[in-house]
Design a protein around this motif. Structure first.
Motif, PDB file in Angstrom:
ATOM      1  N   THR A  44      34.386 -18.302  23.265  1.00  0.00           N
ATOM      2  CA  THR A  44      33.339 -19.678  24.038  1.00  0.00           C
ATOM      3  C   THR A  44      34.135 -20.329  24.180  1.00  0.00           C
ATOM      4  OG1 THR A  44      31.615 -17.854  24.130  1.00  0.00           O
ATOM      5  CG2 THR A  44      30.754 -20.164  24.378  1.00  0.00           C
ATOM      6  N   ARG A  45      34.044 -20.614  23.073  1.00  0.00           N
ATOM      7  CA  ARG A  45      34.932 -22.838  21.791  1.00  0.00           C
ATOM      8  C   ARG A  45      35.903 -22.674  23.435  1.00  0.00           C
ATOM      9  NH1 ARG A  45      32.719 -20.648  17.414  1.00  0.00           N
ATOM     10  NH2 ARG A  45      35.112 -19.614  17.145  1.00  0.00           N
ATOM     11  N   LEU A  46      36.641 -21.458  23.409  1.00  0.00           N
ATOM     12  CA  LEU A  46      37.755 -22.040  24.305  1.00  0.00           C
ATOM     13  C   LEU A  46      37.445 -22.049  25.434  1.00  0.00           C
ATOM     14  CD1 LEU A  46      40.778 -18.929  22.811  1.00  0.00           C
ATOM     15  CD2 LEU A  46      41.511 -21.840  22.611  1.00  0.00           C
ATOM     16  N   THR A  47      36.522 -21.206  26.233  1.00  0.00           N
ATOM     17  CA  THR A  47      35.944 -21.749  27.094  1.00  0.00           C
ATOM     18  C   THR A  47      35.743 -23.355  27.547  1.00  0.00           C
ATOM     19  OG1 THR A  47      35.352 -19.737  27.677  1.00  0.00           O
ATOM     20  CG2 THR A  47      34.235 -21.702  29.362  1.00  0.00           C
ATOM     21  N   VAL A  48      35.150 -23.943  26.730  1.00  0.00           N
ATOM     22  CA  VAL A  48      34.525 -24.964  26.757  1.00  0.00           C
ATOM     23  C   VAL A  48      35.940 -25.784  26.910  1.00  0.00           C
ATOM     24  CG1 VAL A  48      33.407 -26.686  25.783  1.00  0.00           C
ATOM     25  CG2 VAL A  48      32.722 -24.430  25.720  1.00  0.00           C
ATOM     26  N   GLY A  49      37.045 -25.860  26.025  1.00  0.00           N
ATOM     27  CA  GLY A  49      38.196 -26.400  25.672  1.00  0.00           C
ATOM     28  C   GLY A  49      38.786 -26.596  27.021  1.00  0.00           C
ATOM     29  N   HIS A  98      19.985 -15.787  42.457  1.00  0.00           N
ATOM     30  CA  HIS A  98      18.894 -15.513  40.744  1.00  0.00           C
ATOM     31  C   HIS A  98      20.296 -15.706  39.800  1.00  0.00           C
ATOM     32  CE1 HIS A  98      15.126 -17.156  42.763  1.00  0.00           C
ATOM     33  NE2 HIS A  98      15.319 -16.202  43.355  1.00  0.00           N
ATOM     34  N   TYR A  99      20.445 -16.675  38.971  1.00  0.00           N
ATOM     35  CA  TYR A  99      21.098 -16.345  37.250  1.00  0.00           C
ATOM     36  C   TYR A  99      20.928 -17.311  36.275  1.00  0.00           C
ATOM     37  CZ  TYR A  99      23.216 -20.249  39.018  1.00  0.00           C
ATOM     38  OH  TYR A  99      23.809 -22.143  39.535  1.00  0.00           O
ATOM     39  N   ALA A 100      21.114 -16.894  35.250  1.00  0.00           N
ATOM     40  CA  ALA A 100      20.548 -17.788  34.019  1.00  0.00           C
ATOM     41  C   ALA A 100      22.085 -17.525  33.005  1.00  0.00           C
ATOM     42  CB  ALA A 100      19.469 -17.302  33.505  1.00  0.00           C
ATOM     43  N   TYR A 101      21.884 -18.859  32.116  1.00  0.00           N
ATOM     44  CA  TYR A 101      23.027 -19.241  31.715  1.00  0.00           C
ATOM     45  C   TYR A 101      22.795 -18.941  30.566  1.00  0.00           C
ATOM     46  CZ  TYR A 101      25.166 -22.686  34.957  1.00  0.00           C
ATOM     47  OH  TYR A 101      25.191 -23.413  35.668  1.00  0.00           O
ATOM     48  N   GLY A 102      23.710 -18.794  30.203  1.00  0.00           N
ATOM     49  CA  GLY A 102      24.374 -17.998  28.349  1.00  0.00           C
ATOM     50  C   GLY A 102      23.798 -18.832  27.317  1.00  0.00           C
ATOM     51  N   ALA A 103      23.732 -19.074  26.474  1.00  0.00           N
ATOM     52  CA  ALA A 103      23.870 -19.596  25.085  1.00  0.00           C
ATOM     53  C   ALA A 103      25.503 -20.029  24.629  1.00  0.00           C
ATOM     54  CB  ALA A 103      23.362 -19.561  23.637  1.00  0.00           C
ATOM     55  N   PRO A 113      25.189 -26.593  32.370  1.00  0.00           N
ATOM     56  CA  PRO A 113      25.117 -27.027  31.018  1.00  0.00           C
ATOM     57  C   PRO A 113      26.593 -28.232  31.332  1.00  0.00           C
ATOM     58  CG  PRO A 113      25.394 -25.119  31.239  1.00  0.00           C
ATOM     59  CD  PRO A 113      24.958 -24.811  32.504  1.00  0.00           C
ATOM     60  N   LEU A 114      26.888 -29.113  31.548  1.00  0.00           N
ATOM     61  CA  LEU A 114      27.595 -30.011  31.587  1.00  0.00           C
ATOM     62  C   LEU A 114      29.098 -29.440  31.686  1.00  0.00           C
ATOM     63  CD1 LEU A 114      26.371 -33.558  29.246  1.00  0.00           C
ATOM     64  CD2 LEU A 114      25.723 -32.589  31.937  1.00  0.00           C
ATOM     65  N   VAL A 115      29.003 -29.057  30.459  1.00  0.00           N
ATOM     66  CA  VAL A 115      30.721 -28.121  31.262  1.00  0.00           C
ATOM     67  C   VAL A 115      30.538 -27.731  32.504  1.00  0.00           C
ATOM     68  CG1 VAL A 115      30.377 -25.836  29.843  1.00  0.00           C
ATOM     69  CG2 VAL A 115      32.863 -27.006  30.212  1.00  0.00           C
ATOM     70  N   VAL A 116      30.269 -27.010  33.044  1.00  0.00           N
ATOM     71  CA  VAL A 116      30.049 -26.786  34.648  1.00  0.00           C
ATOM     72  C   VAL A 116      30.029 -27.640  35.386  1.00  0.00           C
ATOM     73  CG1 VAL A 116      28.514 -24.770  35.952  1.00  0.00           C
ATOM     74  CG2 VAL A 116      28.597 -24.581  33.396  1.00  0.00           C
ATOM     75  N   VAL A 117      29.687 -28.943  35.256  1.00  0.00           N
ATOM     76  CA  VAL A 117      30.147 -30.123  36.156  1.00  0.00           C
ATOM     77  C   VAL A 117      31.515 -29.787  35.868  1.00  0.00           C
ATOM     78  CG1 VAL A 117      29.244 -31.754  36.534  1.00  0.00           C
ATOM     79  CG2 VAL A 117      27.201 -30.598  36.092  1.00  0.00           C
ATOM     80  N   LEU A 118      32.106 -30.096  34.723  1.00  0.00           N
ATOM     81  CA  LEU A 118      33.694 -29.954  35.312  1.00  0.00           C
ATOM     82  C   LEU A 118      33.827 -29.108  35.239  1.00  0.00           C
ATOM     83  CD1 LEU A 118      33.620 -31.782  31.260  1.00  0.00           C
ATOM     84  CD2 LEU A 118      33.689 -32.968  32.820  1.00  0.00           C
ATOM     85  N   ALA A 119      33.838 -27.932  35.369  1.00  0.00           N
ATOM     86  CA  ALA A 119      34.818 -27.237  36.100  1.00  0.00           C
ATOM     87  C   ALA A 119      34.802 -27.504  37.542  1.00  0.00           C
ATOM     88  CB  ALA A 119      33.612 -25.689  35.275  1.00  0.00           C
ATOM     89  N   TRP A 120      33.506 -27.857  38.021  1.00  0.00           N
ATOM     90  CA  TRP A 120      33.749 -28.297  39.462  1.00  0.00           C
ATOM     91  C   TRP A 120      35.232 -28.970  39.970  1.00  0.00           C
ATOM     92  CZ3 TRP A 120      32.338 -25.394  43.610  1.00  0.00           C
ATOM     93  CH2 TRP A 120      30.580 -24.495  43.587  1.00  0.00           C
ATOM     94  N   GLY A 165      28.711 -16.407  29.493  1.00  0.00           N
ATOM     95  CA  GLY A 165      28.312 -17.060  30.093  1.00  0.00           C
ATOM     96  C   GLY A 165      26.962 -17.084  30.839  1.00  0.00           C
ATOM     97  N   TRP A 166      26.932 -15.937  32.334  1.00  0.00           N
ATOM     98  CA  TRP A 166      25.882 -16.138  32.524  1.00  0.00           C
ATOM     99  C   TRP A 166      25.596 -14.794  33.061  1.00  0.00           C
ATOM    100  CZ3 TRP A 166      29.417 -19.695  33.790  1.00  0.00           C
ATOM    101  CH2 TRP A 166      30.820 -19.450  34.971  1.00  0.00           C
ATOM    102  N   ARG A 167      24.621 -14.762  33.703  1.00  0.00           N
ATOM    103  CA  ARG A 167      24.629 -13.716  33.842  1.00  0.00           C
ATOM    104  C   ARG A 167      23.623 -13.474  35.455  1.00  0.00           C
ATOM    105  NH1 ARG A 167      18.840 -11.519  32.912  1.00  0.00           N
ATOM    106  NH2 ARG A 167      18.000 -13.244  30.905  1.00  0.00           N
ATOM    107  N   TRP A 168      23.745 -12.228  36.297  1.00  0.00           N
ATOM    108  CA  TRP A 168      22.723 -12.212  37.778  1.00  0.00           C
ATOM    109  C   TRP A 168      21.605 -11.604  37.102  1.00  0.00           C
ATOM    110  CZ3 TRP A 168      24.326 -15.571  40.742  1.00  0.00           C
ATOM    111  CH2 TRP A 168      25.387 -16.522  40.736  1.00  0.00           C
TER     112      TRP A 168
END
Length: 265
Positions: A44-49, A98-103, A113-120, A165-168
């Motif tokens: 998960t940390r690598l994903t953000v990085g 419909h989905y929800a983000y994980g921790a 999550p702000l990192v999701v905005v960066l992913a765009w 990261g998220w689930r449906w």
């Protein structure tokens, strides 16, 4: 000293921007190579990085090559559209379902999550530049750029759902071999990607047409697009046990990447 299109001196000369782009891009690639070797919280940390480094490379390139006015506006447009779409998705279930983000994805704004905005932002700019290589008419560039961006999600969502990261709420109906992601998500991605692509091509409307060969200031983001196509297919098929997603993504992004490679040759 380099200047922007509005005559304001850039904070960093083009050579510095190129070095920053290369440094962040290589960091992102290195983290992506390490991703399959990690597990749990480390993954998960690598994903953000990865997202932060990739987005930083794109920001350095967009501003360094186009100036603060155009490059900054492009980044802001993508981030704004992406954030609005994700906020609507979290709270209303549209346009992705419909989905929800994980921790673990870091700080959130309005539940996103702000990192999701960066992913765009990390692939929208490369997709727009790729579209300008492959099409001449503005409408065609919007269409190619939208597909180039949306096809990336054939890799992204299956990988991040598997990583928590998220689930449906209801992943039905879905693509064969990709049971965790509903078709509504891909339809939503194509819709949002079209809006993003239209905004970027409008901002780039006065930009000179790119050359037909590989030598240009846009080589770094184009290379990152091609790396994403190849690297994601290998990672999902060989290391992450997601052969279905690897196949769909390879075909989807390949519809853009293969003609791009031919053009670059």
């Amino acid at each position: 000293m380099a200047r922007t299109d509005d005559g304001i001196a850039l904070a960093a000369p083009p050579s510095t921007a190129r070095r920053l782009t290369a440094a962040f891009a290589l960091t992102a690639v290195g983290l992506q190579v390490a991703y399959p070797l990690a597990a749990g919280a480390a993954r998960t940390r690598l994903t953000v990085g990865i997202v932060v480094a990739f987005a930083a490379a794109i920001a350095a390139h967009a501003i360094g090559s186009r100036g603060w006015r155009l490059g900054g506006a492009a980044l802001a447009a993508v981030a704004g559209i992406g954030f609005a779409a994700e906020a609507a998705g979290v709270h209303l279930g549209v346009p992705f379902g419909h989905y929800a983000y994980g921790a673990g994805l870091g700080p959130r704004l309005a539940g996103v999550p702000l990192v999701v905005v960066l992913a765009w932002t990390m692939l929208a700019w490369p997709a727009a530049l790729v579209a300008r290589r492959l099409a001449c008419h503005p409408a065609a560039r919007v269409a190619v750029g939208a597909w180039a961006l949306a096809a990336w999600d054939l890799y992204l969502d299956p990988q991040l759902v598997a990583a928590g990261g998220w689930r449906w709420r209801n992943p039905e109906p879905h693509l064969p071999g990709v049971p965790d992601v509903p078709l509504t998500n891909y339809a939503g991605w194509l819709l949002v990607a079209t809006l993003v692509s239209a905004a970027l091509q409008w901002l780039l409307r006065d930009d000179p047409d790119p050359p037909d060969h590989a030598e240009s200031a846009d080589l770094a983001p184009i290379a990152l697009y091609l790396w994403t196509w190849i690297g994601s297919a290998v990672a999902l098929a060989a290391f992450l046990d997601r052969p279905g997603a690897a196949a769909w993504g390879a075909v989807g992004m390949g519809l853009v990447a293969v003609p791009l490679l031919r053009r670059l040759r």
